[in-house]
Design an enzyme around this catalytic site. Structure first.
Site, mmCIF file in Angstrom:
data_model
loop_
_atom_site.group_PDB
_atom_site.id
_atom_site.type_symbol
_atom_site.label_atom_id
_atom_site.label_comp_id
_atom_site.label_asym_id
_atom_site.label_seq_id
_atom_site.Cartn_x
_atom_site.Cartn_y
_atom_site.Cartn_z
ATOM 1 N N ARG A 85 0.824 -1.206 0.000
ATOM 2 C CA ARG A 85 0.000 0.000 0.000
ATOM 3 C C ARG A 85 0.866 1.266 0.000
ATOM 4 O O ARG A 85 0.578 2.250 -0.676
ATOM 5 C CB ARG A 85 -0.885 -0.022 1.254
ATOM 6 C CG ARG A 85 -1.968 0.997 1.286
ATOM 7 C CD ARG A 85 -2.745 0.865 2.570
ATOM 8 N NE ARG A 85 -3.684 -0.253 2.526
ATOM 9 C CZ ARG A 85 -4.923 -0.170 2.060
ATOM 10 N NH1 ARG A 85 -5.370 0.973 1.588
ATOM 11 N NH2 ARG A 85 -5.720 -1.212 2.062
ATOM 12 N N ARG A 111 -9.856 4.448 -2.120
ATOM 13 C CA ARG A 111 -8.682 3.832 -1.499
ATOM 14 C C ARG A 111 -8.394 4.533 -0.180
ATOM 15 O O ARG A 111 -8.524 5.763 -0.091
ATOM 16 C CB ARG A 111 -7.427 3.948 -2.392
ATOM 17 C CG ARG A 111 -7.537 3.290 -3.730
ATOM 18 C CD ARG A 111 -7.802 1.819 -3.666
ATOM 19 N NE ARG A 111 -6.734 1.044 -3.045
ATOM 20 C CZ ARG A 111 -6.849 -0.238 -2.719
ATOM 21 N NH1 ARG A 111 -7.988 -0.881 -2.921
ATOM 22 N NH2 ARG A 111 -5.847 -0.884 -2.168
ATOM 23 N N ILE A 112 -7.998 3.754 0.807
ATOM 24 C CA ILE A 112 -7.590 4.354 2.079
ATOM 25 C C ILE A 112 -6.151 4.828 1.934
ATOM 26 O O ILE A 112 -5.290 4.080 1.444
ATOM 27 C CB ILE A 112 -7.737 3.326 3.222
ATOM 28 C CG1 ILE A 112 -9.223 3.015 3.436
ATOM 29 C CG2 ILE A 112 -7.093 3.855 4.504
ATOM 30 C CD1 ILE A 112 -9.495 1.921 4.439
ATOM 31 N N LEU A 113 -5.894 6.063 2.317
ATOM 32 C CA LEU A 113 -4.558 6.652 2.154
ATOM 33 C C LEU A 113 -3.807 6.607 3.485
ATOM 34 O O LEU A 113 -4.389 6.852 4.548
ATOM 35 C CB LEU A 113 -4.685 8.093 1.661
ATOM 36 C CG LEU A 113 -5.367 8.220 0.294
ATOM 37 C CD1 LEU A 113 -5.682 9.684 -0.020
ATOM 38 C CD2 LEU A 113 -4.496 7.613 -0.808
ATOM 39 N N HIS A 129 -18.010 12.910 1.928
ATOM 40 C CA HIS A 129 -18.474 11.607 2.419
ATOM 41 C C HIS A 129 -19.996 11.640 2.538
ATOM 42 O O HIS A 129 -20.563 12.621 3.049
ATOM 43 C CB HIS A 129 -17.839 11.321 3.786
ATOM 44 C CG HIS A 129 -18.271 10.023 4.360
ATOM 45 N ND1 HIS A 129 -17.749 8.811 3.935
ATOM 46 C CD2 HIS A 129 -19.210 9.725 5.294
ATOM 47 C CE1 HIS A 129 -18.344 7.833 4.596
ATOM 48 N NE2 HIS A 129 -19.230 8.350 5.417
ATOM 49 N N SER A 156 -20.944 15.271 4.050
ATOM 50 C CA SER A 156 -19.963 16.111 4.763
ATOM 51 C C SER A 156 -18.730 16.307 3.905
ATOM 52 O O SER A 156 -18.192 15.350 3.347
ATOM 53 C CB SER A 156 -19.509 15.428 6.060
ATOM 54 O OG SER A 156 -20.602 15.047 6.869
ATOM 55 N N LEU A 164 -9.616 7.607 8.898
ATOM 56 C CA LEU A 164 -10.622 7.510 7.834
ATOM 57 C C LEU A 164 -11.892 8.302 8.166
ATOM 58 O O LEU A 164 -12.510 8.078 9.211
ATOM 59 C CB LEU A 164 -10.972 6.030 7.594
ATOM 60 C CG LEU A 164 -11.979 5.771 6.473
ATOM 61 C CD1 LEU A 164 -11.380 6.076 5.114
ATOM 62 C CD2 LEU A 164 -12.474 4.328 6.532
ATOM 63 N N GLU A 194 -24.564 17.075 -2.614
ATOM 64 C CA GLU A 194 -23.094 17.133 -2.717
ATOM 65 C C GLU A 194 -22.649 18.122 -3.796
ATOM 66 O O GLU A 194 -21.637 18.801 -3.644
ATOM 67 C CB GLU A 194 -22.529 15.741 -3.028
ATOM 68 C CG GLU A 194 -22.686 14.765 -1.863
ATOM 69 C CD GLU A 194 -22.137 13.370 -2.169
ATOM 70 O OE1 GLU A 194 -21.719 13.118 -3.311
ATOM 71 O OE2 GLU A 194 -22.138 12.535 -1.258
HETATM 72 C C1 GRF Z 1 -20.222 10.275 -3.398
HETATM 73 O O1 GRF Z 1 -21.403 9.831 -2.788
HETATM 74 C C2 GRF Z 1 -19.263 10.754 -2.370
HETATM 75 O O2 GRF Z 1 -19.877 11.252 -1.222
HETATM 76 C C3 GRF Z 1 -18.506 9.494 -2.016
HETATM 77 O O3 GRF Z 1 -18.407 8.775 -3.213
HETATM 78 C C4 GRF Z 1 -19.484 9.141 -4.071
HETATM 79 C C5 GRF Z 1 -18.866 9.545 -5.367
HETATM 80 O O4 GRF Z 1 -19.812 9.714 -6.377
HETATM 81 N N1 GRF Z 1 -17.216 9.788 -1.443
HETATM 82 P P1 GRF Z 1 -19.379 10.269 -7.803
HETATM 83 O O5 GRF Z 1 -18.285 9.338 -8.333
HETATM 84 O O6 GRF Z 1 -18.872 11.656 -7.594
HETATM 85 O O7 GRF Z 1 -20.597 10.212 -8.643
#
Ligand code: GRF
Length: 226
Positions: A85, A111-113, A129, A156, A164, A194
């Site tokens: 990783r 991916r977890i960084l 998120h 958020s 994470l 979003e």
């Molecule tokens: C979104 O729901 C975001 O909150 C999460 O992954 C999803 C990405 O969607 N981290 P997209 O690829 O931008 O359509």
């Protein structure tokens, strides 16, 4: 130089105006609808910024096509090519650095960084998120919200730290959960929200209004409370 890179003293004196848009690098793994909303907001000149590169760990991510259509350079670093990783992270870190961004944006990057990478970009890397953090970190947030019977959900935007989904929160959207909601209907409404909050948080950063200091996010020098 963009606003986010100007010193506070210079900003206050208004001696120097930013001569170029802030450079954004966006990391994706999938569909890239958030990437699209960022591209569109920049194109509409509502965000003084420019996406200078899109990086995916998934070679087939649809978001790569969105970037190419917008004539943004794309890069694939397939995590399956790395045994460790840390080696994947190192390669990613080097690529991002060559693109010289003011801000690194995780937009559905799955991916977890690790610590080294998140420390390197501390205060200049954001994530979105699909939950009202600190509730529901991790995966399958919509189904978990419905299973728990809670009546409010959302998304958020937060600074990325090594923990994470736990970095300081910048901005949240809230939506009511309806009686007939399914994970899919909830996901659709959260996604819509979003597209409003991510460009807004990015705009705060690129105009020099948003900072991370001692693990606290500040907007206009006031700690952000959610
Ligand atoms: C979104 O729901 C975001 O909150 C999460 O992954 C999803 C990405 O969607 N981290 P997209 O690829 O931008 O359509």
């Amino acid at each position: 130089m963009c606003w986010a890179k100007l010193s506070k003293a210079t900003e206050a004196l208004s001696l120097v105006k930013p001569s170029e848009p802030c450079r954004l690098v966006v990391l994706i793994s999938g569909n890239g609808t958030n990437l699209q909303s960022i591209i569109d907001t920049c194109a509409a000149r509502k965000l003084p910024a420019k996406v200078v590169g899109v990086i995916s760990n998934e070679p087939t991510a649809y978001g790569l096509q969105r970037a190419r259509k917008a004539e943004i350079p794309t890069y694939v670093i397939d995590h399956r090519d790395f045994y460790r990783r840390a080696d994947f992270d190192e390669r990613l870190k080097r690529l991002i650095d060559t693109l010289d961004p003011s801000l690194v944006i995780l937009a559905g990057f799955m991916r977890i960084l690790g610590f080294d990478l998140t420390e390197h970009f501390l205060g200049r890397m954001m994530n979105i998120h699909p939950s009202l953090l600190p509730d529901y970190p991790g995966l399958n947030t919509h189904a978990r919200v419905l299973a728990d019977g809670v009546n409010e959900h959302g998304a958020s935007v937060h600074f990325v730290t090594s923990e994470l989904d736990a970095g300081p929160i910048i901005l949240q959207s809230r939506i009511p959960v309806q009686a007939d909601d399914t994970p899919s209907t909830l996901a659709t409404r959260v996604h819509q929200s979003e597209y409003e909050i991510y460009p807004r948080a990015i705009a705060w950063f690129v105009t020099g209004r948003l900072h991370l200091k001692a693990n606290i996010a500040y907007l206009d020098d006031t700690p952000i409370k959610v």
